[in-house]
Motif scaffolding. Sequence first.
Motif, PDB file in Angstrom:
ATOM      1  N   PHE A  37       1.286  -6.101 -17.501  1.00  9.62           N
ATOM      2  CA  PHE A  37      -0.016  -5.275 -17.567  1.00  9.62           C
ATOM      3  C   PHE A  37      -0.144  -5.137 -19.436  1.00  9.62           C
ATOM      4  CE2 PHE A  37      -2.160  -3.404 -13.588  1.00  9.62           C
ATOM      5  CZ  PHE A  37      -0.478  -4.049 -12.601  1.00  9.62           C
ATOM      6  N   ARG A  38      -1.401  -4.821 -19.731  1.00 12.30           N
ATOM      7  CA  ARG A  38      -1.990  -4.834 -20.890  1.00 12.30           C
ATOM      8  C   ARG A  38      -3.314  -3.647 -21.761  1.00 12.30           C
ATOM      9  NH1 ARG A  38      -3.877 -10.597 -23.058  1.00 12.30           N
ATOM     10  NH2 ARG A  38      -6.288 -10.449 -21.937  1.00 12.30           N
ATOM     11  N   GLN A  39      -2.456  -3.403 -22.702  1.00 15.60           N
ATOM     12  CA  GLN A  39      -3.161  -2.431 -22.999  1.00 15.60           C
ATOM     13  C   GLN A  39      -3.465  -2.674 -24.219  1.00 15.60           C
ATOM     14  OE1 GLN A  39      -2.981   1.584 -22.094  1.00 15.60           O
ATOM     15  NE2 GLN A  39      -5.505   2.034 -21.859  1.00 15.60           N
ATOM     16  N   ALA A  40      -5.376  -2.737 -24.187  1.00 11.54           N
ATOM     17  CA  ALA A  40      -5.485  -2.673 -25.965  1.00 11.54           C
ATOM     18  C   ALA A  40      -6.020  -1.538 -27.255  1.00 11.54           C
ATOM     19  CB  ALA A  40      -6.184  -4.062 -26.542  1.00 11.54           C
ATOM     20  N   ARG A  45      -6.474  -0.180 -19.156  1.00 14.68           N
ATOM     21  CA  ARG A  45      -5.299  -1.469 -18.723  1.00 14.68           C
ATOM     22  C   ARG A  45      -5.719  -2.463 -17.778  1.00 14.68           C
ATOM     23  NH1 ARG A  45      -1.332   2.197 -16.306  1.00 14.68           N
ATOM     24  NH2 ARG A  45      -2.556   2.001 -14.330  1.00 14.68           N
ATOM     25  N   GLU A  46      -5.336  -3.977 -18.478  1.00  9.33           N
ATOM     26  CA  GLU A  46      -5.226  -4.721 -17.375  1.00  9.33           C
ATOM     27  C   GLU A  46      -4.275  -6.008 -17.095  1.00  9.33           C
ATOM     28  OE1 GLU A  46      -8.412  -7.841 -19.964  1.00  9.33           O
ATOM     29  OE2 GLU A  46      -6.303  -8.025 -21.279  1.00  9.33           O
ATOM     30  N   GLY A  47      -4.473  -5.713 -15.396  1.00 14.46           N
ATOM     31  CA  GLY A  47      -3.636  -6.790 -15.096  1.00 14.46           C
ATOM     32  C   GLY A  47      -4.106  -8.029 -15.924  1.00 14.46           C
ATOM     33  N   VAL A  48      -2.397  -8.762 -16.272  1.00 12.17           N
ATOM     34  CA  VAL A  48      -2.354  -9.847 -16.706  1.00 12.17           C
ATOM     35  C   VAL A  48      -1.787 -10.628 -15.757  1.00 12.17           C
ATOM     36  CG1 VAL A  48      -1.252 -11.382 -18.912  1.00 12.17           C
ATOM     37  CG2 VAL A  48      -1.976  -9.127 -19.051  1.00 12.17           C
ATOM     38  N   SER A  49      -0.344 -10.717 -14.924  1.00 11.36           N
ATOM     39  CA  SER A  49      -0.099 -11.279 -14.835  1.00 11.36           C
ATOM     40  C   SER A  49       0.831 -10.837 -13.334  1.00 11.36           C
ATOM     41  CB  SER A  49       0.833 -13.033 -15.017  1.00 11.36           C
ATOM     42  OG  SER A  49       1.702 -13.814 -14.207  1.00 11.36           O
ATOM     43  N   ASP A  90      -5.789 -11.409 -27.535  1.00 10.47           N
ATOM     44  CA  ASP A  90      -4.436 -10.801 -26.403  1.00 10.47           C
ATOM     45  C   ASP A  90      -3.527 -10.052 -27.097  1.00 10.47           C
ATOM     46  OD1 ASP A  90      -3.751 -14.870 -26.180  1.00 10.47           O
ATOM     47  OD2 ASP A  90      -4.680 -12.923 -24.745  1.00 10.47           O
ATOM     48  N   THR A  91      -3.896  -9.912 -28.428  1.00  9.91           N
ATOM     49  CA  THR A  91      -3.634  -8.417 -29.248  1.00  9.91           C
ATOM     50  C   THR A  91      -3.103  -7.237 -28.143  1.00  9.91           C
ATOM     51  OG1 THR A  91      -3.535  -8.942 -31.366  1.00  9.91           O
ATOM     52  CG2 THR A  91      -2.948  -6.408 -31.136  1.00  9.91           C
ATOM     53  N   ALA A  92      -2.407  -6.383 -28.283  1.00 16.32           N
ATOM     54  CA  ALA A  92      -2.110  -5.239 -27.283  1.00 16.32           C
ATOM     55  C   ALA A  92      -0.599  -4.684 -26.451  1.00 16.32           C
ATOM     56  CB  ALA A  92      -2.526  -5.235 -25.679  1.00 16.32           C
ATOM     57  N   VAL A  93      -0.655  -3.171 -26.128  1.00 12.46           N
ATOM     58  CA  VAL A  93       0.964  -3.071 -25.618  1.00 12.46           C
ATOM     59  C   VAL A  93       0.615  -4.158 -24.550  1.00 12.46           C
ATOM     60  CG1 VAL A  93       2.586  -1.645 -25.385  1.00 12.46           C
ATOM     61  CG2 VAL A  93       0.862  -1.428 -26.455  1.00 12.46           C
ATOM     62  N   TYR A  94       1.765  -4.335 -24.101  1.00 12.51           N
ATOM     63  CA  TYR A  94       2.198  -5.426 -23.272  1.00 12.51           C
ATOM     64  C   TYR A  94       3.115  -4.162 -21.546  1.00 12.51           C
ATOM     65  CZ  TYR A  94      -0.707  -9.541 -23.796  1.00 12.51           C
ATOM     66  OH  TYR A  94      -1.271  -9.908 -24.614  1.00 12.51           O
ATOM     67  N   ASN A 105      -3.874  -3.201  -9.468  1.00 11.26           N
ATOM     68  CA  ASN A 105      -3.926  -2.508  -9.550  1.00 11.26           C
ATOM     69  C   ASN A 105      -2.856  -1.297 -10.027  1.00 11.26           C
ATOM     70  OD1 ASN A 105      -4.582   0.596  -8.954  1.00 11.26           O
ATOM     71  ND2 ASN A 105      -5.462   0.220  -7.299  1.00 11.26           N
ATOM     72  N   GLY A 106      -3.432  -1.078 -11.522  1.00  6.67           N
ATOM     73  CA  GLY A 106      -1.361  -0.091 -11.756  1.00  6.67           C
ATOM     74  C   GLY A 106      -1.949   0.819 -11.004  1.00  6.67           C
ATOM     75  N   GLY A 107      -2.355   1.560 -10.363  1.00  4.63           N
ATOM     76  CA  GLY A 107      -2.062   2.825  -9.599  1.00  4.63           C
ATOM     77  C   GLY A 107      -1.128   2.324  -8.297  1.00  4.63           C
ATOM     78  N   ASP A 108      -0.794   1.079  -8.337  1.00  3.00           N
ATOM     79  CA  ASP A 108       0.286   0.925  -6.798  1.00  3.00           C
ATOM     80  C   ASP A 108       1.405   0.380  -7.480  1.00  3.00           C
ATOM     81  OD1 ASP A 108      -2.469  -1.322  -5.293  1.00  3.00           O
ATOM     82  OD2 ASP A 108      -2.135   0.324  -5.201  1.00  3.00           O
ATOM     83  N   PHE A 109       1.995   1.268  -8.294  1.00  5.15           N
ATOM     84  CA  PHE A 109       3.036   0.619  -9.310  1.00  5.15           C
ATOM     85  C   PHE A 109       3.565   1.738  -9.374  1.00  5.15           C
ATOM     86  CE2 PHE A 109       3.109  -4.438  -9.593  1.00  5.15           C
ATOM     87  CZ  PHE A 109       1.973  -4.438  -9.728  1.00  5.15           C
ATOM     88  N   GLY A 110       5.106   1.734  -8.998  1.00  6.24           N
ATOM     89  CA  GLY A 110       5.519   2.980  -9.185  1.00  6.24           C
ATOM     90  C   GLY A 110       6.661   3.490 -10.523  1.00  6.24           C
ATOM     91  N   SER A 111       6.935   2.079 -10.777  1.00  3.77           N
ATOM     92  CA  SER A 111       8.085   1.882 -11.642  1.00  3.77           C
ATOM     93  C   SER A 111       7.040   1.197 -12.935  1.00  3.77           C
ATOM     94  CB  SER A 111       9.207   1.462 -11.399  1.00  3.77           C
ATOM     95  OG  SER A 111       9.812   2.418 -10.081  1.00  3.77           O
ATOM     96  N   TRP A 112       7.226   1.153 -14.015  1.00  7.26           N
ATOM     97  CA  TRP A 112       7.298   1.384 -15.488  1.00  7.26           C
ATOM     98  C   TRP A 112       7.727   1.204 -16.431  1.00  7.26           C
ATOM     99  CZ3 TRP A 112       1.532  -0.498 -16.154  1.00  7.26           C
ATOM    100  CH2 TRP A 112       0.862  -0.152 -14.696  1.00  7.26           C
ATOM    101  N   GLY A 113       7.466   0.115 -16.952  1.00  4.62           N
ATOM    102  CA  GLY A 113       8.175   0.096 -18.462  1.00  4.62           C
ATOM    103  C   GLY A 113       7.865   0.440 -20.091  1.00  4.62           C
ATOM    104  N   GLN A 114       8.257   0.905 -20.914  1.00  3.91           N
ATOM    105  CA  GLN A 114       7.592   1.903 -22.472  1.00  3.91           C
ATOM    106  C   GLN A 114       6.525   0.559 -22.618  1.00  3.91           C
ATOM    107  OE1 GLN A 114      10.601  -0.103 -22.270  1.00  3.91           O
ATOM    108  NE2 GLN A 114      10.661  -1.317 -23.859  1.00  3.91           N
ATOM    109  N   GLY A 115       6.771  -0.521 -22.436  1.00  5.65           N
ATOM    110  CA  GLY A 115       5.817  -1.383 -23.108  1.00  5.65           C
ATOM    111  C   GLY A 115       5.974  -2.099 -24.850  1.00  5.65           C
TER     112      GLY A 115
END
Length: 122
Positions: A37-40, A45-49, A90-94, A105-115
């Motif tokens: 995901f990425r967020q500018a 936040r938007e899904g990328v891949s 494409d500039t964003a935190v990934y 849907n980012g809400g479906d993911f239980g684990s995330w990195g710090q970006g």
Amino acid sequence: QVHLVESGGGLVQPEGSLRLSCAAPGYSLDIYSIAWFRQAPGKEREGVSCVGSTNENAYYADAVKGRFTVSRDNAKNTIYLQMSSLKPEDTAVYYCAADLYCSWNGGDFGSWGQGTQVTVSS
């Protein structure tokens, strides 16, 4: 939850390339689907891949299709996002995220990195 660590971000010129990595030190990612995901600034936040637990299923947002490639090396317990022909937009935190199935849907993911920050600028 899985502790995810992204790396590989940085400053790159337009049309340049970067490869992001997502790892989980001490934890196997074999059974997980991994999404990017990425967020500018100022944007949602938007899904990328997303890649399934094997490399057979990979999904891309229209904005990056043909320019980004997601892959995984389960032997190295690492997922990659190869980004080419980068654009200023494409500039964003990934972020990478893990769960059992791919989703936009980012809400479906239980684990995330710090970006990791990606900046595309001349």
